[in-house]
Structure formats: C-alpha cells, structure tokens
Design a protein around this motif. Structure first.
Motif, PDB file in Angstrom:
ATOM      1  N   ASP A 339       0.608  -4.178  16.453  1.00  0.00           N
ATOM      2  CA  ASP A 339       1.899  -4.308  15.466  1.00  0.00           C
ATOM      3  C   ASP A 339       1.823  -3.902  14.140  1.00  0.00           C
ATOM      4  N   VAL A 340       2.724  -3.146  13.476  1.00  0.00           N
ATOM      5  CA  VAL A 340       2.622  -2.631  12.141  1.00  0.00           C
ATOM      6  C   VAL A 340       3.944  -3.150  11.435  1.00  0.00           C
ATOM      7  N   LYS A 341       3.428  -3.665  10.327  1.00  0.00           N
ATOM      8  CA  LYS A 341       4.543  -4.373   9.518  1.00  0.00           C
ATOM      9  C   LYS A 341       5.571  -3.391   8.563  1.00  0.00           C
ATOM     10  N   PRO A 342       6.517  -3.724   8.172  1.00  0.00           N
ATOM     11  CA  PRO A 342       7.187  -2.942   7.273  1.00  0.00           C
ATOM     12  C   PRO A 342       6.360  -2.618   5.905  1.00  0.00           C
ATOM     13  N   GLY A 343       6.491  -1.541   5.359  1.00  0.00           N
ATOM     14  CA  GLY A 343       6.012  -1.231   4.125  1.00  0.00           C
ATOM     15  C   GLY A 343       4.398  -0.584   4.409  1.00  0.00           C
ATOM     16  N   ALA A 344       3.874  -0.620   5.587  1.00  0.00           N
ATOM     17  CA  ALA A 344       2.748   0.102   5.986  1.00  0.00           C
ATOM     18  C   ALA A 344       2.782   1.526   5.856  1.00  0.00           C
ATOM     19  N   GLN A 345       1.574   2.336   5.500  1.00  0.00           N
ATOM     20  CA  GLN A 345       1.558   3.753   5.314  1.00  0.00           C
ATOM     21  C   GLN A 345       1.413   4.563   6.558  1.00  0.00           C
ATOM     22  N   VAL A 346       2.126   5.407   6.962  1.00  0.00           N
ATOM     23  CA  VAL A 346       1.937   6.301   8.098  1.00  0.00           C
ATOM     24  C   VAL A 346       1.367   7.715   7.676  1.00  0.00           C
ATOM     25  N   VAL A 347       0.175   7.816   7.912  1.00  0.00           N
ATOM     26  CA  VAL A 347      -0.639   9.237   7.482  1.00  0.00           C
ATOM     27  C   VAL A 347      -0.581   9.911   8.540  1.00  0.00           C
ATOM     28  N   LEU A 348      -0.047  10.987   8.505  1.00  0.00           N
ATOM     29  CA  LEU A 348       0.225  12.227   9.583  1.00  0.00           C
ATOM     30  C   LEU A 348      -0.629  13.368   8.960  1.00  0.00           C
ATOM     31  N   SER A 349      -1.910  13.834   9.678  1.00  0.00           N
ATOM     32  CA  SER A 349      -2.690  14.999   9.146  1.00  0.00           C
ATOM     33  C   SER A 349      -2.684  15.932   9.971  1.00  0.00           C
ATOM     34  N   PRO A 350      -2.261  17.037   9.724  1.00  0.00           N
ATOM     35  CA  PRO A 350      -2.192  18.469  10.149  1.00  0.00           C
ATOM     36  C   PRO A 350      -3.966  18.955  10.267  1.00  0.00           C
ATOM     37  N   TRP A 351      -4.667  18.422   9.382  1.00  0.00           N
ATOM     38  CA  TRP A 351      -6.072  18.783   9.028  1.00  0.00           C
ATOM     39  C   TRP A 351      -6.615  18.069  10.563  1.00  0.00           C
TER      40      TRP A 351
END
Length: 446
Positions: A339-351
């Motif tokens: 479960d992921v709540k609203p306001g969470a940061q989602v990091v997408l890392s091309p590296w």
C-alpha cells in the motif's frame, strides 16, 4: 574495459549519514541492491519514498496514468530559482498549455531547419580543440551551449550575452545539486529553502541575461525583423486552445530550461561518449570510418551515421544525464502488493533501470551492438528512458539524437581520443551526471 560507476554505500546507514551522502552525490548515496531490486522503500520521519525499477510500474507512472503522478514539488525546491515556472517543473493545465506552445518548434521539419546551426557549432568545436590533454567536459559544455544559442537565438557562443550566460552557468552547475535539503524536510514556506547564497545570486544573474535576450527578440518580432529560429517559433506560436502566446516572463522560464536541458544534458552525454570511445579503440576506428560521410552540411547525412547513433544511445544508457526523476502519488496506490499512500514520492531512476541486472545482458558493459539485436530492442522498449517517457518525454529528445551523433562524428573525423593513465573519471550527479574531477583525454589530429 568496463566503464566506471560510483561505489555504492552499504545497504544500511543512518538518515543523517544518508543526507550527507546525498548532498555530496545522489548516485553513490544509493545501495548496491537497487541494481537488482524491482522496488525499494525509503522512510524518513516526514514522508515515504519508493524507487520503482519494475517496468510495468514505470509504465503505469509515466505512460498509463501520468496525471495521477505529477512531478513532485520537492524537485522544484532545488531548481526553481533558475527555472521558475518552466515546463520542466509545472504540472496539470499549466504544463499542458506550455507543451502545446513549445512542441511544434521541435517537430521533424524544424530539426532539418536547425541542422546548419548544429553543423556550424560542430565546426567551431573542432576548431577550438587543440592537440594534447583536454578536459572534454568543459569542451563539450562549450560546444553544446554554442548549439543552443545558434539554434535558439541565431547567435554564436562568442556573442556578448551568450558568453556571459555560459560563464555564469558553469558556476551554477557545480554548486546546485539535483535535489537540495528542502526535498527531504517539510519546511514552511517562510523558511529558507536551503539554497547556497552563491547559487541564488548566479541564478538571478543568468535570468537577467536571458531576459535581455528575450526582450530584444520580442522587439524584433514586433518590428518584423526576427530570424526564423526556435525562439521566434516558440514566441509566436499561439496556444491552439486559447490563442495566447507566451509573455516575456513566461518565455524567460522556458529559455532557462532549454539552456539547462539542451546544454547541460548534451554536454554530459557527449563527454561520456568520448570517454567510452577513447577506452574502446575498436569502436572509435569504426566511427571514424563512418564519419567520412560528413562531406557537406546536409541533413540527409544523418541517415548514414548509424553506428554513431548506436554508440551515443549506449552512452545514454550507461550515463543518463538526468539520473533520477521524482513523481508524487495523488491517490492511494498498490505497488507490488504494498500500500502506497497519497503524497508519497515515486523515484524513477534511469541510472538504475539502465543497469538493472535482471533486465539487461552485460548491464555494466559498453556494447553498442546490443541495439541491433532483438534483446536490445526489447530492453529499449521496456527499460530505457534517458529522455523520460510518456506525455512528459523531453520535447528535445529528437534534437538531442541529431546533435549527439553529429558532433561525435565531426570530432572523430578530425581527431583521435585516448584515455589518460591515472585519470579514470568517477561519475557523480550534480545537475546532470558528470565526472567528479572532469574527463581528461589525450587528443591527436587524424
């Protein structure tokens, strides 16, 4: 020879230690396990962050439901002094309006129109580079800035204001990390955002110079004497939904991101590409032979630079200029059963995605030939995003994929490049992925 990458931190460190490492360099602050993890959770007392490497989840965030995952304001905390409300930082209807005005300037036909300016900048770069040991990051910064000014405002880097912007930006990019401390702490708006005094002063100076260029172009447009370049195209394109064009203040924001995205990222990519060919002489020889096709300033020559394109694409895989992107959840989500709540940061890392050990064959190796295999093409579809993906894909991606292979080929037609013993570059993330002490190569005329 395996290209270098940062030494990752141990899997477990204290929050304070992590913040210190992050301030120094985003890449080496991350644990080694992220190169094989589909998802990782990072907890602070103030928010939760989830790094997502699972291709279906990446697609969900960037392609399938992008409006539900807007850009995080935590990114803006670090970059807003320079970029204002540019298309790189905005969300929602503001962003959509900006893209409706900007995108037509970068359509296929316009790339053909900008080709002579790119060619002229490439020739100027070749004339500047001399034999001997050269710090190629600085040289490629100069060349990429020249491309931007020639294509955007029809002026060379030697122009008085262009030269000042370039000089100021060299100071800015080494003092401003991609994320600053305000990205981690819930600071009230009335408190300082953690910017260095020098960073803020340099950002103001750069924006003042850009304002002078923009106001001068507005006057030329009004007088009917403006050249037909990217700035004129963008400043005269009305929003098809409202009929409005950018104001001068809005255009200053956009020019700031064009300069950042079109100069800083291209310089990073070209410098790392030169390092990779310097350490792989077999590929360098093949590229130099291919570069023999560069006999005139004709856009059609790009169809002959297939190897150069694959090498540049591979450099973007190993050293993506923007190593991480941050989105924010706006509603409850479930990621891989969590479960992921609203306001969470989602990091997408091309590296990390580009070097993921469960996706790529030989993930840390330099292998441009992979792009001509079915496996390589499949990985490109699933796990390759040097320009982001979905509706927010970089509007200048096509521009960059002409500029990079062209300048690479022009340089290799004139020069050979060799690595300097004892000066192996170590990648770190400032505004883009750069080398801690620069990239030093020995340059010789062919």
């Amino acid at each position: 020879m395996t290209p270098p990458k940062p030494v990752p931190r141990p899997d477990r460190v204290s929050l304070l230690r992590y913040l210190r490492l992050f301030r120094q360099d985003i890449l080496s602050a991350q644990p080694a396990r992220l190169y094989r993890a589909w998802m990782a959770e990072f907890r602070t007392p103030f928010f939760r962050s989830y790094m997502v490497n699972d291709p279906p989840l990446v697609d969900l965030v960037l392609k399938e439901r992008p409006d539900d995952f807007p850009k995080s304001d935590r990114i803006g905390e670090g970059l807003r002094p320079l970029l204002g409300d540019s298309v790189f930082l905005t969300n929602g209807e503001t962003w959509k309006r900006q893209r409706r005005i900007i995108d037509p300037a970068f359509e296929g036909g316009r790339l053909r129109d900008t080709f002579p300016a790119m060619w002229a900048a490439g020739q100027a770069a070749c004339d500047r580079i001399g034999p001997g040991e050269v710090e190629v990051e600085a040289e490629m910064s100069h060349a990429a800035a020249d491309v931007i000014f020639r294509t955007l405002f029809s002026i060379p880097i030697e122009h008085e204001i262009a030269a000042q912007v370039f000089a100021q930006f060299r100071d800015y990019q080494r003092t401003q990390p991609l994320l600053n401390i305000a990205a981690f702490l819930p600071l009230p708006r009335f408190l300082p955002r953690g910017h260095r005094r020098r960073t803020k002063a340099t950002a103001r100076s750069i924006r003042d110079l850009i304002t002078r260029l923009t106001e001068a172009r507005m006057a030329e447009i009004a007088a009917g004497t403006a050249p037909d370049d990217l700035a004129t195209k963008i400043m005269t394109t009305p929003d098809p939904a409202t009929g409005e064009t950018f104001t001068t203040a809005e255009m200053v924001d956009q020019v700031a991101i064009f300069f950042l995205a079109g100069h800083e990222t291209s310089a990073s990519a070209l410098a790392w590409t030169l390092y990779l060919v310097a350490t792989h002489p077999d590929w360098q020889a093949r590229l130099a032979e291919e570069a023999g096709a560069l006999d005139s300033c004709d856009f059609k020559v790009m169809s002959k630079l297939k190897l150069s394109r694959d090498v540049f694409r591979e450099a973007l895989r190993l050293y993506p200029p923007v190593p991480m992107m941050v989105r924010e959840t706006t509603c409850p989500e479930t990621f891989r059963g969590r479960d992921v709540k609203p306001g969470a940061q989602v990091v997408l890392s091309p590296w990390h995605l580009h070097r993921h050990t469960r996706i790529w064959d030989n993930p840390d190796g330099f292998d441009p030939a992979r792009w001509q295999t079915e496996g390589g093409r499949d990985c490109m579809r699933r796990a390759y995003m040097p320009f982001s993906a979905g509706p927010r894909v970089c509007t200048g991606a096509g521009f960059a994929m002409v500029e990079g292979p062209l300048l690479l080929s022009m340089l290799l037609k004139r020069f050979s490049f060799e690595a300097v013993t004892g000066k192996t570059p170590v990648p770190v993330a400032h505004l883009t992925v750069r080398a801690r002490d620069g990239i030093h190569l020995r340059v010789s005329p062919r």
